[in-house]
Structures are given as C-alpha cells and as structure tokens.
Design a protein around this motif. Sequence first.
Motif, short mmCIF file in Angstrom:
data_model
loop_
_atom_site.label_atom_id
_atom_site.label_comp_id
_atom_site.label_asym_id
_atom_site.label_seq_id
_atom_site.Cartn_x
_atom_site.Cartn_y
_atom_site.Cartn_z
N GLY A 125 0.78 -1.22 0.00
CA GLY A 125 0.00 0.00 0.00
C GLY A 125 0.81 1.27 0.00
O GLY A 125 0.26 2.37 -0.12
N GLY A 126 2.11 1.16 0.13
CA GLY A 126 2.94 2.35 0.12
C GLY A 126 2.97 2.98 -1.26
O GLY A 126 2.57 2.39 -2.25
N GLY A 127 3.48 4.21 -1.31
CA GLY A 127 3.58 4.90 -2.58
C GLY A 127 3.33 6.38 -2.40
O GLY A 127 3.53 6.93 -1.33
N TRP A 128 2.84 7.01 -3.46
CA TRP A 128 2.61 8.44 -3.45
C TRP A 128 1.18 8.74 -2.98
O TRP A 128 0.25 8.02 -3.29
CB TRP A 128 2.80 9.02 -4.85
N VAL A 129 1.05 9.82 -2.28
CA VAL A 129 -0.27 10.29 -1.86
C VAL A 129 -0.30 11.79 -2.06
O VAL A 129 0.68 12.48 -1.81
CB VAL A 129 -0.57 9.90 -0.40
N GLN A 130 -1.41 12.28 -2.55
CA GLN A 130 -1.56 13.70 -2.75
C GLN A 130 -1.86 14.40 -1.43
O GLN A 130 -2.49 13.81 -0.56
CB GLN A 130 -2.69 13.98 -3.75
N PRO A 131 -1.43 15.63 -1.29
CA PRO A 131 -1.75 16.37 -0.07
C PRO A 131 -3.25 16.37 0.18
O PRO A 131 -4.04 16.67 -0.72
CB PRO A 131 -1.23 17.77 -0.35
N GLY A 132 -3.64 16.01 1.37
CA GLY A 132 -5.06 15.94 1.68
C GLY A 132 -5.71 14.66 1.24
O GLY A 132 -6.91 14.44 1.47
N GLY A 133 -4.97 13.80 0.57
CA GLY A 133 -5.54 12.57 0.08
C GLY A 133 -5.50 11.47 1.12
O GLY A 133 -5.21 11.71 2.29
N SER A 134 -5.78 10.27 0.69
CA SER A 134 -5.79 9.14 1.61
C SER A 134 -5.08 7.96 0.99
O SER A 134 -4.92 7.88 -0.23
CB SER A 134 -7.23 8.77 1.98
N ARG A 135 -4.67 7.09 1.85
CA ARG A 135 -4.00 5.88 1.41
C ARG A 135 -4.18 4.83 2.50
O ARG A 135 -4.24 5.16 3.68
CB ARG A 135 -2.52 6.14 1.16
N ARG A 136 -4.26 3.56 2.10
CA ARG A 136 -4.40 2.49 3.07
C ARG A 136 -3.23 1.53 2.96
O ARG A 136 -2.93 1.03 1.87
CB ARG A 136 -5.71 1.73 2.87
N LEU A 137 -2.61 1.29 4.07
CA LEU A 137 -1.54 0.32 4.15
C LEU A 137 -2.09 -0.99 4.71
O LEU A 137 -3.02 -0.99 5.50
CB LEU A 137 -0.41 0.82 5.06
N ALA A 138 -1.49 -2.08 4.29
CA ALA A 138 -1.87 -3.39 4.80
C ALA A 138 -0.63 -4.18 5.17
O ALA A 138 0.42 -4.02 4.55
CB ALA A 138 -2.68 -4.15 3.74
N ASN B 220 -5.32 -12.45 9.21
CA ASN B 220 -4.06 -12.11 9.88
C ASN B 220 -3.46 -10.83 9.31
O ASN B 220 -2.25 -10.75 9.05
CB ASN B 220 -3.05 -13.27 9.77
N THR B 221 -4.31 -9.86 9.10
CA THR B 221 -3.89 -8.63 8.43
C THR B 221 -4.31 -7.41 9.23
O THR B 221 -5.44 -7.34 9.74
CB THR B 221 -4.50 -8.56 7.02
N VAL B 222 -3.40 -6.46 9.32
CA VAL B 222 -3.69 -5.19 9.96
C VAL B 222 -3.62 -4.10 8.90
O VAL B 222 -2.81 -4.18 7.98
CB VAL B 222 -2.70 -4.91 11.11
N TYR B 223 -4.48 -3.11 9.04
CA TYR B 223 -4.56 -2.03 8.07
C TYR B 223 -4.31 -0.69 8.76
O TYR B 223 -4.59 -0.52 9.95
CB TYR B 223 -5.94 -2.00 7.42
N LEU B 224 -3.82 0.25 7.99
CA LEU B 224 -3.69 1.62 8.48
C LEU B 224 -4.26 2.55 7.41
O LEU B 224 -3.71 2.66 6.32
CB LEU B 224 -2.23 1.98 8.75
N GLN B 225 -5.40 3.14 7.73
CA GLN B 225 -6.03 4.08 6.81
C GLN B 225 -5.53 5.48 7.16
O GLN B 225 -5.70 5.95 8.29
CB GLN B 225 -7.55 4.02 6.95
N MET B 226 -4.91 6.13 6.18
CA MET B 226 -4.35 7.45 6.37
C MET B 226 -5.23 8.44 5.62
O MET B 226 -5.34 8.39 4.41
CB MET B 226 -2.91 7.49 5.85
N ASN B 227 -5.88 9.33 6.35
CA ASN B 227 -6.84 10.23 5.74
C ASN B 227 -6.54 11.69 6.03
O ASN B 227 -5.79 12.03 6.94
CB ASN B 227 -8.25 9.92 6.27
N GLY B 228 -7.23 12.52 5.25
CA GLY B 228 -7.28 13.93 5.58
C GLY B 228 -6.01 14.69 5.28
O GLY B 228 -5.43 14.55 4.21
#
Length: 119
Positions: A8-21, A76-84
Amino acid sequence: QVHLVESGGGWVQPGGSRRLACAASGSRFSIKAMGWYQEAPGKRREVAARITRAGITNDADSVEGRFTISIDNAKNTVYLQMNGRKPDVPAVYSCNAALLMGRFTFRYWGQGTQVTVSS
C-alpha cells in the motif's frame, strides 16, 4: 518462520488518503497485537497506532483523528487508513506483530513501506 508483508505504500496527494496493509503468514500463531510504526528522515522510529486481536486501539497523539488502524483476524492482516491532512511523510511505515506461539510471545517486523506526498 513468520513473515510480515506490507503493501500500500507509494505516493499520496496532499489531503488525500491511502491504506496500508500488513499480512502475517507462516508458522502457526495467534495474533496478540499488531501495530504500525513510522520513521521519518532524521527521526527515530515511533509508534503510530496499535491494535489488539480484540480490536482495542491505541493511537499516537500525532496521528489521532487522521489515521485509523483496523485488524482482520481471519486474514491475519492489519490495516492503516491514512486520511485527511497531509500525513507525516515522507516516512517509512513498518508493521510490527506480537504473535503467540504455544506459551510464548514473539515479535516480528515487516520490511517497511515508503509513503511519500506528491507536490
């Protein structure tokens, strides 16, 4: 042998969101807790958020309200939702797992995944 594989890593726009797993696989185990740590350039690695198998979370003050951690025990998976607002980037986000094997608890780290904000 246990493996933690992050995605899930990579580029994210300012103010955007991304989810890591982060998926744990390998030897027989039971998850006690999993977490995400962030390491920005020039800074030491710090916990961002942690979650227990029961779903009890503990977020760092710096990410509370912006990041959401969740767990899927069946996968067996953890997620991290990065928002805002712009997340704390650039940074490497690493997954950590505390796994119960028999009577003992072992801790494992993933290889880390880079998240960068695009300009």
